[in-house]
Design a protein around this motif. Structure first.
Motif, PDB file in Angstrom:
ATOM      1  N   LEU A 150       4.079  -3.089  -3.284  1.00 27.88           N
ATOM      2  CA  LEU A 150       4.135  -4.264  -4.153  1.00 27.88           C
ATOM      3  C   LEU A 150       4.882  -5.355  -3.397  1.00 27.88           C
ATOM      4  O   LEU A 150       5.756  -5.060  -2.582  1.00 27.88           O
ATOM      5  CB  LEU A 150       4.904  -3.946  -5.443  1.00 27.88           C
ATOM      6  CG  LEU A 150       4.419  -2.755  -6.266  1.00 27.88           C
ATOM      7  CD1 LEU A 150       5.367  -2.511  -7.451  1.00 27.88           C
ATOM      8  CD2 LEU A 150       2.997  -2.989  -6.761  1.00 27.88           C
ATOM      9  N   ILE A 151       4.540  -6.582  -3.670  1.00 23.16           N
ATOM     10  CA  ILE A 151       5.302  -7.691  -3.110  1.00 23.16           C
ATOM     11  C   ILE A 151       6.406  -8.047  -4.100  1.00 23.16           C
ATOM     12  O   ILE A 151       6.146  -8.240  -5.300  1.00 23.16           O
ATOM     13  CB  ILE A 151       4.390  -8.892  -2.849  1.00 23.16           C
ATOM     14  CG1 ILE A 151       3.389  -8.483  -1.759  1.00 23.16           C
ATOM     15  CG2 ILE A 151       5.212 -10.116  -2.408  1.00 23.16           C
ATOM     16  CD1 ILE A 151       2.442  -9.553  -1.370  1.00 23.16           C
ATOM     17  N   GLN A 152       7.634  -8.062  -3.596  1.00 24.40           N
ATOM     18  CA  GLN A 152       8.750  -8.379  -4.496  1.00 24.40           C
ATOM     19  C   GLN A 152       8.893  -9.893  -4.617  1.00 24.40           C
ATOM     20  O   GLN A 152       9.071 -10.598  -3.625  1.00 24.40           O
ATOM     21  CB  GLN A 152      10.051  -7.745  -4.009  1.00 24.40           C
ATOM     22  CG  GLN A 152      11.192  -7.999  -4.989  1.00 24.40           C
ATOM     23  CD  GLN A 152      12.416  -7.145  -4.759  1.00 24.40           C
ATOM     24  OE1 GLN A 152      12.415  -6.223  -3.935  1.00 24.40           O
ATOM     25  NE2 GLN A 152      13.485  -7.454  -5.482  1.00 24.40           N
ATOM     26  N   VAL A 153       8.810 -10.354  -5.851  1.00 26.06           N
ATOM     27  CA  VAL A 153       8.865 -11.781  -6.138  1.00 26.06           C
ATOM     28  C   VAL A 153      10.220 -12.107  -6.765  1.00 26.06           C
ATOM     29  O   VAL A 153      10.705 -11.374  -7.627  1.00 26.06           O
ATOM     30  CB  VAL A 153       7.743 -12.182  -7.129  1.00 26.06           C
ATOM     31  CG1 VAL A 153       7.725 -13.694  -7.329  1.00 26.06           C
ATOM     32  CG2 VAL A 153       6.381 -11.693  -6.645  1.00 26.06           C
ATOM     33  N   LYS A 154      10.790 -13.208  -6.304  1.00 23.01           N
ATOM     34  CA  LYS A 154      12.075 -13.607  -6.886  1.00 23.01           C
ATOM     35  C   LYS A 154      11.801 -14.449  -8.132  1.00 23.01           C
ATOM     36  O   LYS A 154      11.326 -15.578  -8.033  1.00 23.01           O
ATOM     37  CB  LYS A 154      12.857 -14.423  -5.860  1.00 23.01           C
ATOM     38  CG  LYS A 154      14.217 -14.896  -6.326  1.00 23.01           C
ATOM     39  CD  LYS A 154      14.895 -15.648  -5.183  1.00 23.01           C
ATOM     40  CE  LYS A 154      15.974 -16.601  -5.676  1.00 23.01           C
ATOM     41  NZ  LYS A 154      17.150 -15.945  -6.204  1.00 23.01           N
ATOM     42  N   VAL A 170      -1.899  -3.571  -0.777  1.00 22.50           N
ATOM     43  CA  VAL A 170      -1.064  -4.298  -1.748  1.00 22.50           C
ATOM     44  C   VAL A 170      -1.659  -4.071  -3.135  1.00 22.50           C
ATOM     45  O   VAL A 170      -2.795  -4.464  -3.403  1.00 22.50           O
ATOM     46  CB  VAL A 170      -1.018  -5.804  -1.450  1.00 22.50           C
ATOM     47  CG1 VAL A 170      -0.134  -6.519  -2.464  1.00 22.50           C
ATOM     48  CG2 VAL A 170      -0.502  -6.063  -0.038  1.00 22.50           C
ATOM     49  N   VAL A 171      -0.907  -3.412  -4.009  1.00 18.14           N
ATOM     50  CA  VAL A 171      -1.439  -3.076  -5.332  1.00 18.14           C
ATOM     51  C   VAL A 171      -0.820  -3.897  -6.460  1.00 18.14           C
ATOM     52  O   VAL A 171      -1.139  -3.680  -7.625  1.00 18.14           O
ATOM     53  CB  VAL A 171      -1.317  -1.561  -5.645  1.00 18.14           C
ATOM     54  CG1 VAL A 171      -2.126  -0.742  -4.642  1.00 18.14           C
ATOM     55  CG2 VAL A 171       0.134  -1.106  -5.684  1.00 18.14           C
ATOM     56  N   ASN A 231     -12.031  -9.449  -6.291  1.00 20.32           N
ATOM     57  CA  ASN A 231     -12.866  -8.331  -6.734  1.00 20.32           C
ATOM     58  C   ASN A 231     -12.260  -6.996  -6.344  1.00 20.32           C
ATOM     59  O   ASN A 231     -12.941  -6.055  -5.979  1.00 20.32           O
ATOM     60  CB  ASN A 231     -14.269  -8.473  -6.152  1.00 20.32           C
ATOM     61  CG  ASN A 231     -14.921  -9.746  -6.651  1.00 20.32           C
ATOM     62  OD1 ASN A 231     -14.957  -9.990  -7.859  1.00 20.32           O
ATOM     63  ND2 ASN A 231     -15.408 -10.568  -5.730  1.00 20.32           N
ATOM     64  N   CYS A 232     -10.952  -6.955  -6.423  1.00 22.55           N
ATOM     65  CA  CYS A 232     -10.239  -5.790  -5.920  1.00 22.55           C
ATOM     66  C   CYS A 232      -9.522  -5.111  -7.085  1.00 22.55           C
ATOM     67  O   CYS A 232      -8.499  -5.582  -7.550  1.00 22.55           O
ATOM     68  CB  CYS A 232      -9.239  -6.273  -4.866  1.00 22.55           C
ATOM     69  SG  CYS A 232      -8.244  -4.987  -4.203  1.00 22.55           S
ATOM     70  N   ASN A 233     -10.094  -3.993  -7.533  1.00 26.98           N
ATOM     71  CA  ASN A 233      -9.543  -3.334  -8.723  1.00 26.98           C
ATOM     72  C   ASN A 233      -8.173  -2.721  -8.514  1.00 26.98           C
ATOM     73  O   ASN A 233      -7.444  -2.479  -9.469  1.00 26.98           O
ATOM     74  CB  ASN A 233     -10.499  -2.228  -9.195  1.00 26.98           C
ATOM     75  CG  ASN A 233     -11.834  -2.796  -9.607  1.00 26.98           C
ATOM     76  OD1 ASN A 233     -11.912  -3.936 -10.071  1.00 26.98           O
ATOM     77  ND2 ASN A 233     -12.891  -2.016  -9.417  1.00 26.98           N
ATOM     78  N   SER A 234      -7.835  -2.464  -7.248  1.00 35.01           N
ATOM     79  CA  SER A 234      -6.557  -1.792  -7.027  1.00 35.01           C
ATOM     80  C   SER A 234      -5.366  -2.753  -7.126  1.00 35.01           C
ATOM     81  O   SER A 234      -4.226  -2.315  -7.299  1.00 35.01           O
ATOM     82  CB  SER A 234      -6.556  -1.090  -5.673  1.00 35.01           C
ATOM     83  OG  SER A 234      -6.906  -1.994  -4.658  1.00 35.01           O
ATOM     84  N   PHE A 235      -5.605  -4.056  -7.040  1.00 38.05           N
ATOM     85  CA  PHE A 235      -4.491  -5.002  -7.220  1.00 38.05           C
ATOM     86  C   PHE A 235      -4.312  -5.230  -8.712  1.00 38.05           C
ATOM     87  O   PHE A 235      -4.974  -6.070  -9.311  1.00 38.05           O
ATOM     88  CB  PHE A 235      -4.762  -6.330  -6.511  1.00 38.05           C
ATOM     89  CG  PHE A 235      -3.595  -7.282  -6.575  1.00 38.05           C
ATOM     90  CD1 PHE A 235      -2.581  -7.229  -5.622  1.00 38.05           C
ATOM     91  CD2 PHE A 235      -3.484  -8.225  -7.590  1.00 38.05           C
ATOM     92  CE1 PHE A 235      -1.493  -8.092  -5.682  1.00 38.05           C
ATOM     93  CE2 PHE A 235      -2.398  -9.080  -7.661  1.00 38.05           C
ATOM     94  CZ  PHE A 235      -1.405  -9.016  -6.703  1.00 38.05           C
ATOM     95  N   LYS A 236      -3.425  -4.443  -9.338  1.00 42.65           N
ATOM     96  CA  LYS A 236      -3.323  -4.512 -10.790  1.00 42.65           C
ATOM     97  C   LYS A 236      -1.913  -4.291 -11.336  1.00 42.65           C
ATOM     98  O   LYS A 236      -1.691  -4.442 -12.537  1.00 42.65           O
ATOM     99  CB  LYS A 236      -4.273  -3.501 -11.421  1.00 42.65           C
ATOM    100  CG  LYS A 236      -4.002  -2.054 -11.053  1.00 42.65           C
ATOM    101  CD  LYS A 236      -5.019  -1.171 -11.799  1.00 42.65           C
ATOM    102  CE  LYS A 236      -4.882   0.308 -11.665  1.00 42.65           C
ATOM    103  NZ  LYS A 236      -4.131   0.931 -10.647  1.00 42.65           N
ATOM    104  N   GLU A 237      -0.973  -3.955 -10.468  1.00 44.92           N
ATOM    105  CA  GLU A 237       0.338  -3.545 -10.985  1.00 44.92           C
ATOM    106  C   GLU A 237       1.327  -4.708 -11.095  1.00 44.92           C
ATOM    107  O   GLU A 237       1.390  -5.566 -10.220  1.00 44.92           O
ATOM    108  CB  GLU A 237       0.957  -2.470 -10.073  1.00 44.92           C
ATOM    109  CG  GLU A 237       0.073  -1.283  -9.765  1.00 44.92           C
ATOM    110  CD  GLU A 237      -0.233  -0.409 -10.987  1.00 44.92           C
ATOM    111  OE1 GLU A 237       0.334  -0.648 -12.074  1.00 44.92           O
ATOM    112  OE2 GLU A 237      -1.055   0.513 -10.840  1.00 44.92           O
TER     113      GLU A 237
END
Ligand SMILES: *Cc1c(COP(=O)(O)O)cnc(C)c1O
Length: 224
Positions: free
Chosen positions: A114-118, A150-151, A187-193
């Motif tokens: 995951l990308i950590q966002v501030k 990247v999910v 169109n990427c189902n895995s990017f969902k969290e």
């Protein structure tokens, strides 16, 4: 004071989870015995924020546990967890991303991150601003990184805010996730969290789209 046990706490939290939300039990600083209690009542997702501690617990505990890394991760430490970590919540630089890729490839696997966002206003909370996220994604999307996927995104709210203000910060993270999705993972189902929500604010986080809540002290008791 009457102590409610680990199992009872997990059951209470699970009964409150909205559909599609996963519970990550944050076991940092807590002994193996308490993790076994949680495991005993079916919990399989655990999160840790120290590499040494994570490694040690991984070695001692059943291998069907999915271990998440949730804290600041130094590039040089990645190799110690690359063979087994199931999700890294805290990617905040291209350097870290590249090293995760390199170590994953060595082990012939793909590591989800995951990308950590501030989203918090506090200076101490790490993570990337919205613009920095886009810069990172821009650099990634040109490159060859077969070892990383990247999910989604992760964020932490500012401590001590009102519920309404906390909700605003979480909505902001949901919006950033949406924007990233449209631009880079259409169109990427895995990017969902969206990993957001801790002991004090997970109910608010779920209401505005969290898919993973990271809960430590409510399950295992206060940390020293
Ligand atoms: C410690 C920690 C948690 C859990 O916090 P609690 O308030 O004990 O539930 C969640 N996320 C991160 C990143 C943490 O470091």
């Amino acid at each position: 004071m009457i102590m409610i046990g680990v199992e009872q706490q997990i059951n209470i939290i699970k009964s409150k989870l909205l559909p599609g939300v996963e519970l990550i039990a944050i076991s940092k600083t807590k002994p193996i015995g308490l993790i076994k209690e949680a495991y005993g009542c079916g919990q399989r997702l655990f999160g840790e924020n120290r590499v040494q501690e994570l490694k040690q617990k991984y070695e001692e505990l059943p291998k069907d546990i999915e271990w998440h890394f949730i804290g600041h991760l130094q590039s040089k430490q990645v190799k110690q967890i690359a063979s087994f970590v199931s999700l890294i919540h805290s990617v905040d630089s291209l350097k870290l991303y590249s090293i995760i890729n390199r170590e994953a490839v060595k082990h012939n696997r793909v590591i989800d991150v995951l990308i950590q966002v501030k989203i918090a206003k506090e200076e101490t909370k790490s993570g990337l601003s919205r613009d920095e996220c886009f810069e990172l994604l821009e650099s990634i999307s040109g490159g060859e990184f077969p070892g990383v996927r990247v999910v989604g995104v992760m964020g932490m709210s500012t401590k001590g805010l009102s519920d309404a203000e906390t909700r605003e910060e979480f909505i902001n993270l949901s919006n950033i996730k949406q924007e990233i999705q449209e631009n880079y993972f259409k169109n990427c189902n895995s990017f969902k969290e969206i990993s957001m929500g801790m002991s004090g604010d997970y109910e608010i986080a779920m209401e505005v789209g969290s898919t993973m809540v990271r809960i430590g002290s409510t399950i295992f008791g206060q940390r020293k």
